[in-house]
Design an enzyme around this catalytic site. Structure first.
Site, mmCIF file in Angstrom:
data_model
loop_
_atom_site.group_PDB
_atom_site.id
_atom_site.type_symbol
_atom_site.label_atom_id
_atom_site.label_comp_id
_atom_site.label_asym_id
_atom_site.label_seq_id
_atom_site.Cartn_x
_atom_site.Cartn_y
_atom_site.Cartn_z
ATOM 1 N N HIS A 167 -1.390 -3.465 5.175
ATOM 2 C CA HIS A 167 -0.264 -3.903 4.191
ATOM 3 C C HIS A 167 0.616 -2.435 3.911
ATOM 4 O O HIS A 167 1.737 -2.498 4.141
ATOM 5 C CB HIS A 167 -0.656 -4.317 2.680
ATOM 6 C CG HIS A 167 0.310 -4.653 1.838
ATOM 7 N ND1 HIS A 167 0.683 -5.709 1.172
ATOM 8 C CD2 HIS A 167 0.831 -3.406 1.031
ATOM 9 C CE1 HIS A 167 1.649 -5.636 0.281
ATOM 10 N NE2 HIS A 167 1.724 -4.357 0.170
ATOM 11 N N GLU A 168 -0.111 -1.409 3.523
ATOM 12 C CA GLU A 168 0.675 0.012 3.419
ATOM 13 C C GLU A 168 1.097 0.591 4.763
ATOM 14 O O GLU A 168 2.146 0.945 4.782
ATOM 15 C CB GLU A 168 -0.325 0.992 2.664
ATOM 16 C CG GLU A 168 -0.725 0.534 1.415
ATOM 17 C CD GLU A 168 0.030 0.032 0.416
ATOM 18 O OE1 GLU A 168 1.299 0.749 0.516
ATOM 19 O OE2 GLU A 168 -0.101 -0.754 -0.365
ATOM 20 N N HIS A 171 4.252 -1.341 5.254
ATOM 21 C CA HIS A 171 5.431 -0.505 4.608
ATOM 22 C C HIS A 171 5.909 0.469 5.244
ATOM 23 O O HIS A 171 7.248 0.754 5.379
ATOM 24 C CB HIS A 171 4.918 -0.309 3.209
ATOM 25 C CG HIS A 171 4.778 -1.026 2.194
ATOM 26 N ND1 HIS A 171 6.094 -2.074 1.879
ATOM 27 C CD2 HIS A 171 3.916 -1.513 1.236
ATOM 28 C CE1 HIS A 171 5.583 -2.843 0.766
ATOM 29 N NE2 HIS A 171 4.509 -2.324 0.283
ATOM 30 N N GLU A 218 7.164 -6.967 -0.623
ATOM 31 C CA GLU A 218 5.754 -6.902 -0.747
ATOM 32 C C GLU A 218 5.273 -8.281 0.146
ATOM 33 O O GLU A 218 4.133 -8.137 0.813
ATOM 34 C CB GLU A 218 5.238 -7.143 -2.016
ATOM 35 C CG GLU A 218 5.562 -6.031 -2.771
ATOM 36 C CD GLU A 218 4.621 -4.801 -2.299
ATOM 37 O OE1 GLU A 218 3.172 -5.148 -2.332
ATOM 38 O OE2 GLU A 218 4.965 -3.857 -1.901
#
Length: 396
Positions: A167-168, A171, A218
């Site tokens: 997930h990060e 980003h 997100e």
């Protein structure tokens, strides 16, 4: 750590690391990872993948438009003298634990795996900071910096944590860290200038807009986490634990997703307004909503095509059409309004469809009264709204 390069890995079989054979490739069954830099089990890899492949339509259209504005990133990065990025890096270096081969080695391997799968050449620095609240973020203007809390590390199992690391990294690949840093700075600034008349109002208007975009980002990063972990159940469990803590034996993914269904469809217009007010101060969507959105995407044809190796590449990003992106985003929102069970979205659909007696519909949906067939009694389900027991009519 930030200088690690994946092309320094041991190579064989035509030059691909550890048996990765182009799109969809991964470690061969039974093959040990090379230097811990490739997935620890067989997972698909996405060479040259563009972040457009997993970005939520609303997130994608905003980012494409911003990236096509000449000098936009330059202007934002010129604020680096005002932003506390250097201070933040020194803070985490001095008062947190940097992830590496000697510290939190399992997180180091996950980070290397995630960057390998999404083909992010420069591996971001990663820190673990003492905080009982489960949290993670990717910040930084010049170079992304990933921070995870001890509360999150202690809460999640290996596969759940892998999805969070992915997930990060998502980003970082999307360039979200720049805007996230600005959001953090402006939020802090709003508190400091709260005493200045109108000054706080102006800043909070920008913060509110950034938060709305970041909530959409997100959803994009959740998709990136799924691409890295490639375990939908682990992604769902991680979100469920963030909502309910480390009591997995007391929770159930299906029941958790039912909460999202009830949240979307339950109540009347008053509840719809309260939902908006509740989410406005948040940087993240509610966890049940994130889980439902991710499940929907994981079951979509787009996800399956991506997993089959059909996805946009980074070298095609310069040719991306802003108009096409906005058109796709508009189409997504139109579908959302058409299929949503939220009372406010239904009313928007009625207005768009030219429905008659809007005054009566508005009154009924604010009061929970019947809306069809000459004024049915409160709680009637003639229009597909909630029944007397608060549950929506099951979909056909």
């Amino acid at each position: 750590m930030t200088d690690d390069r994946h092309d320094s890995q041991a190579r064989h079989n035509g030059g691909e690391p550890n048996g990765a054979n182009g799109p969809g490739g991964g470690s061969g069954p039974g093959e040990p990872p090379s230097s811990g830099r490739v997935p620890s089990r067989q997972r698909r890899r996405f060479p040259g993948i563009s972040s457009r492949a997993y970005e939520h339509p609303a997130d994608r259209s905003a980012l494409v438009a911003l990236r096509r504005l000449s000098g936009f990133d330059t202007v934002f990065k010129s604020l680096s003298a005002l932003l506390p990025e250097r201070s933040l890096r020194l803070l985490y270096l001095s008062d947190s634990v940097r992830v590496g081969e000697a510290q939190f080695a399992h997180l180091h391997t996950m980070l290397q795996d995630a960057c390998y799968i999404l083909d992010l050449e420069k591996v971001p620095a990663m820190y673990v900071t003492q905080d009982p609240r489960p949290n993670a973020m990717c910040i930084g203007l010049d170079e992304p910096l990933i921070v995870v809390s001890t509360g999150l590390v202690e809460l999640l199992d290996e596969e759940e944590m892998r999805a969070v690391v992915g997930h990060e990294v998502g980003h970082a690949l999307s360039g979200h860290s720049v805007y996230r840093t600005i959001l953090l700075f402006l939020t802090s600034l709003a508190v400091k200038v709260a005493w200045i008349p109108l000054g706080n109002v102006a800043i909070m208007a920008i913060v509110t807009a950034l938060r709305e975009w970041f909530r959409k980002s997100e959803l994009s990063a959740d998709r990136a986490g799924l691409l890295v972990g490639q375990d939908p159940q682990a992604s769902m469990r991680g979100l469920m634990k963030i909502a309910g803590g480390n009591h997995l034996h007391e929770m159930n993914v299906d029941a958790f997703l039912e909460q999202a269904e009830e949240y979307e469809s339950g109540g009347d217009l008053r509840d719809s307004v309260l939902k908006i007010l509740n989410v406005l101060p948040r940087s993240h969507p509610f966890t049940t909503v994130r889980a439902a959105e991710l499940k929907k995407w994981a079951e979509s044809r787009d996800y399956q095509r991506l997993m089959d190796g059909h996805y946009p590449r980074r070298d095609e990003d310069k040719d991306t059409s802003v108009t096409d992106s906005f058109r796709e985003s508009a189409s997504h929102y139109a579908d959302t309004v058409r299929t949503s069970k939220d009372p406010l979205m239904k009313l928007v659909g009625d207005i768009a469809g030219g429905a008659g007696d809007l005054g009566g519909k508005l009154r009924d949906r604010f009061t929970g009264g019947g809306a069809g067939g000459g004024g049915g009694k409160s709680g009637g389900n003639g229009t597909g709204r909630a029944t007397d027991d608060g549950q929506d009519t099951p979909p056909a």
